[in-house]
Design a protein around this motif. Sequence first.
Motif, PDB file in Angstrom:
ATOM      1  N   LEU A   1      -4.061 -87.815 -32.780  1.00 11.00           N
ATOM      2  CA  LEU A   1      -3.574 -86.449 -32.738  1.00 11.00           C
ATOM      3  C   LEU A   1      -2.520 -86.317 -31.645  1.00 11.00           C
ATOM      4  CD1 LEU A   1      -6.992 -84.593 -32.966  1.00 11.00           C
ATOM      5  CD2 LEU A   1      -5.312 -84.807 -34.768  1.00 11.00           C
ATOM      6  N   THR A   2      -1.567 -85.433 -31.861  1.00  8.25           N
ATOM      7  CA  THR A   2      -0.565 -85.169 -30.838  1.00  8.25           C
ATOM      8  C   THR A   2      -1.153 -84.248 -29.780  1.00  8.25           C
ATOM      9  OG1 THR A   2       0.309 -83.234 -31.971  1.00  8.25           O
ATOM     10  CG2 THR A   2       1.291 -85.374 -32.526  1.00  8.25           C
ATOM     11  N   LYS A   3      -0.448 -84.136 -28.662  1.00 13.57           N
ATOM     12  CA  LYS A   3      -0.914 -83.242 -27.600  1.00 13.57           C
ATOM     13  C   LYS A   3      -0.991 -81.809 -28.098  1.00 13.57           C
ATOM     14  CE  LYS A   3       2.223 -84.687 -24.637  1.00 13.57           C
ATOM     15  NZ  LYS A   3       3.050 -84.738 -23.413  1.00 13.57           N
ATOM     16  N   ALA A   4      -0.016 -81.408 -28.900  1.00  9.65           N
ATOM     17  CA  ALA A   4       0.001 -80.040 -29.421  1.00  9.65           C
ATOM     18  C   ALA A   4      -1.185 -79.787 -30.355  1.00  9.65           C
ATOM     19  CB  ALA A   4       1.315 -79.772 -30.151  1.00  9.65           C
ATOM     20  N   GLN A   5      -1.519 -80.766 -31.189  1.00  8.21           N
ATOM     21  CA  GLN A   5      -2.663 -80.603 -32.094  1.00  8.21           C
ATOM     22  C   GLN A   5      -3.963 -80.510 -31.305  1.00  8.21           C
ATOM     23  OE1 GLN A   5      -1.889 -84.107 -34.424  1.00  8.21           O
ATOM     24  NE2 GLN A   5      -1.224 -82.902 -36.191  1.00  8.21           N
ATOM     25  N   LYS A   6      -4.092 -81.335 -30.271  1.00  7.32           N
ATOM     26  CA  LYS A   6      -5.302 -81.291 -29.441  1.00  7.32           C
ATOM     27  C   LYS A   6      -5.429 -79.947 -28.737  1.00  7.32           C
ATOM     28  CE  LYS A   6      -5.564 -86.233 -28.468  1.00  7.32           C
ATOM     29  NZ  LYS A   6      -5.496 -87.253 -27.412  1.00  7.32           N
ATOM     30  N   LEU A   7      -4.315 -79.447 -28.205  1.00  8.75           N
ATOM     31  CA  LEU A   7      -4.347 -78.160 -27.520  1.00  8.75           C
ATOM     32  C   LEU A   7      -4.682 -77.033 -28.484  1.00  8.75           C
ATOM     33  CD1 LEU A   7      -3.937 -76.671 -24.869  1.00  8.75           C
ATOM     34  CD2 LEU A   7      -1.512 -76.508 -25.414  1.00  8.75           C
TER      35      LEU A   7
ATOM     36  N   ALA B   1     -11.415 -73.750 -30.352  1.00 11.95           N
ATOM     37  CA  ALA B   1     -12.808 -73.891 -29.916  1.00 11.95           C
ATOM     38  C   ALA B   1     -13.180 -72.835 -28.888  1.00 11.95           C
ATOM     39  CB  ALA B   1     -13.036 -75.287 -29.340  1.00 11.95           C
ATOM     40  N   LEU B   2     -12.198 -72.410 -28.088  1.00  9.56           N
ATOM     41  CA  LEU B   2     -12.452 -71.391 -27.062  1.00  9.56           C
ATOM     42  C   LEU B   2     -12.131 -69.981 -27.543  1.00  9.56           C
ATOM     43  CD1 LEU B   2     -10.913 -73.243 -23.993  1.00  9.56           C
ATOM     44  CD2 LEU B   2     -13.336 -72.832 -24.421  1.00  9.56           C
ATOM     45  N   ASP B   3     -11.730 -69.834 -28.804  1.00 11.77           N
ATOM     46  CA  ASP B   3     -11.288 -68.541 -29.345  1.00 11.77           C
ATOM     47  C   ASP B   3     -10.192 -67.942 -28.472  1.00 11.77           C
ATOM     48  OD1 ASP B   3     -13.073 -68.648 -31.490  1.00 11.77           O
ATOM     49  OD2 ASP B   3     -14.687 -67.781 -30.279  1.00 11.77           O
ATOM     50  N   LYS B   4      -9.197 -68.773 -28.156  1.00  6.83           N
ATOM     51  CA  LYS B   4      -8.123 -68.379 -27.258  1.00  6.83           C
ATOM     52  C   LYS B   4      -6.788 -68.637 -27.939  1.00  6.83           C
ATOM     53  CE  LYS B   4      -7.548 -68.874 -22.333  1.00  6.83           C
ATOM     54  NZ  LYS B   4      -7.925 -69.627 -21.165  1.00  6.83           N
ATOM     55  N   ASP B   5      -5.838 -67.730 -27.755  1.00  5.51           N
ATOM     56  CA  ASP B   5      -4.497 -67.905 -28.318  1.00  5.51           C
ATOM     57  C   ASP B   5      -3.699 -68.833 -27.396  1.00  5.51           C
ATOM     58  OD1 ASP B   5      -2.163 -67.695 -29.766  1.00  5.51           O
ATOM     59  OD2 ASP B   5      -1.587 -65.785 -28.855  1.00  5.51           O
ATOM     60  N   VAL B   6      -3.373 -70.003 -27.891  1.00  4.47           N
ATOM     61  CA  VAL B   6      -2.631 -70.981 -27.094  1.00  4.47           C
ATOM     62  C   VAL B   6      -1.270 -71.273 -27.718  1.00  4.47           C
ATOM     63  CG1 VAL B   6      -4.680 -72.067 -26.107  1.00  4.47           C
ATOM     64  CG2 VAL B   6      -3.762 -72.898 -28.273  1.00  4.47           C
TER      65      VAL B   6
ATOM     66  N   GLU C   1     -17.299 -75.446 -20.768  1.00  2.24           N
ATOM     67  CA  GLU C   1     -18.050 -74.589 -21.687  1.00  2.24           C
ATOM     68  C   GLU C   1     -18.564 -75.329 -22.923  1.00  2.24           C
ATOM     69  OE1 GLU C   1     -15.830 -71.086 -22.682  1.00  2.24           O
ATOM     70  OE2 GLU C   1     -15.463 -70.579 -20.584  1.00  2.24           O
ATOM     71  N   LYS C   2     -17.766 -76.272 -23.438  1.00  6.66           N
ATOM     72  CA  LYS C   2     -18.153 -76.978 -24.661  1.00  6.66           C
ATOM     73  C   LYS C   2     -17.851 -78.470 -24.513  1.00  6.66           C
ATOM     74  CE  LYS C   2     -17.367 -72.935 -27.504  1.00  6.66           C
ATOM     75  NZ  LYS C   2     -16.823 -72.402 -28.731  1.00  6.66           N
ATOM     76  N   PRO C   3     -18.685 -79.180 -23.750  1.00  9.70           N
ATOM     77  CA  PRO C   3     -18.404 -80.595 -23.480  1.00  9.70           C
ATOM     78  C   PRO C   3     -18.389 -81.485 -24.732  1.00  9.70           C
ATOM     79  CG  PRO C   3     -20.536 -79.951 -22.568  1.00  9.70           C
ATOM     80  CD  PRO C   3     -19.879 -78.714 -23.072  1.00  9.70           C
ATOM     81  N   LYS C   4     -19.208 -81.169 -25.730  1.00  7.15           N
ATOM     82  CA  LYS C   4     -19.219 -81.978 -26.948  1.00  7.15           C
ATOM     83  C   LYS C   4     -17.902 -81.839 -27.712  1.00  7.15           C
ATOM     84  CE  LYS C   4     -24.185 -82.096 -27.648  1.00  7.15           C
ATOM     85  NZ  LYS C   4     -25.293 -81.714 -28.512  1.00  7.15           N
ATOM     86  N   LYS C   5     -17.400 -80.628 -27.779  1.00  9.70           N
ATOM     87  CA  LYS C   5     -16.124 -80.388 -28.466  1.00  9.70           C
ATOM     88  C   LYS C   5     -14.982 -81.045 -27.689  1.00  9.70           C
ATOM     89  CE  LYS C   5     -13.968 -78.432 -31.867  1.00  9.70           C
ATOM     90  NZ  LYS C   5     -14.178 -78.840 -33.241  1.00  9.70           N
ATOM     91  N   TYR C   6     -15.047 -80.988 -26.358  1.00 13.92           N
ATOM     92  CA  TYR C   6     -14.036 -81.656 -25.524  1.00 13.92           C
ATOM     93  C   TYR C   6     -14.035 -83.155 -25.800  1.00 13.92           C
ATOM     94  CZ  TYR C   6     -11.561 -83.309 -21.393  1.00 13.92           C
ATOM     95  OH  TYR C   6     -10.671 -83.943 -20.552  1.00 13.92           O
ATOM     96  N   GLN C   7     -15.214 -83.738 -25.863  1.00 15.98           N
ATOM     97  CA  GLN C   7     -15.338 -85.174 -26.145  1.00 15.98           C
ATOM     98  C   GLN C   7     -14.774 -85.503 -27.521  1.00 15.98           C
ATOM     99  OE1 GLN C   7     -16.480 -87.563 -24.158  1.00 15.98           O
ATOM    100  NE2 GLN C   7     -16.317 -89.199 -25.652  1.00 15.98           N
ATOM    101  N   GLU C   8     -15.037 -84.642 -28.479  1.00 18.65           N
ATOM    102  CA  GLU C   8     -14.554 -84.850 -29.843  1.00 18.65           C
ATOM    103  C   GLU C   8     -13.020 -84.813 -29.915  1.00 18.65           C
ATOM    104  OE1 GLU C   8     -14.506 -82.139 -33.808  1.00 18.65           O
ATOM    105  OE2 GLU C   8     -16.450 -82.345 -32.826  1.00 18.65           O
ATOM    106  N   ILE C   9     -12.414 -83.884 -29.174  1.00 20.46           N
ATOM    107  CA  ILE C   9     -10.960 -83.727 -29.227  1.00 20.46           C
ATOM    108  C   ILE C   9     -10.250 -84.765 -28.359  1.00 20.46           C
ATOM    109  CG2 ILE C   9      -9.043 -82.190 -28.650  1.00 20.46           C
ATOM    110  CD1 ILE C   9     -10.938 -79.836 -29.312  1.00 20.46           C
ATOM    111  N   TYR C  10     -10.673 -84.881 -27.119  1.00 21.34           N
ATOM    112  CA  TYR C  10      -9.946 -85.718 -26.158  1.00 21.34           C
ATOM    113  C   TYR C  10     -10.550 -87.115 -25.984  1.00 21.34           C
ATOM    114  CZ  TYR C  10      -7.377 -81.526 -25.025  1.00 21.34           C
ATOM    115  OH  TYR C  10      -6.579 -80.411 -25.099  1.00 21.34           O
ATOM    116  N   GLY C  11     -11.792 -87.282 -26.348  1.00 20.74           N
ATOM    117  CA  GLY C  11     -12.417 -88.592 -26.270  1.00 20.74           C
ATOM    118  C   GLY C  11     -12.553 -89.144 -24.867  1.00 20.74           C
TER     119      GLY C  11
END
Length: 92
Positions: A38-44, A50-55, A81-91
Amino acid sequence: MAYKKSPASFMKHRSNAVGYMAVGSSFHLDTDKKEEKLTKAQKLTMAGAALDKDVSFEVKTIDDPRSSRSVVEIKKQLKKEKPKKYQEIYGE
């Protein structure tokens, strides 16, 4: 007496063989590309969702050094807040 092929039939056979080889090698390349990064933009974008935030602004300006602070803050918030989701996205 040996059978001799004409130069035209030899060239036709050779081009067919090369065509088959190209198909086989391109298939091999397609199977290797399944694990795309994934690109940096896709990860962000995924982190923001995941955070329900407009980025959207951060995604547009991701290569601008001035926006790096907000990107780091979003990553920290997601990791906290969501360590599992962070691990999934950023590894990481």
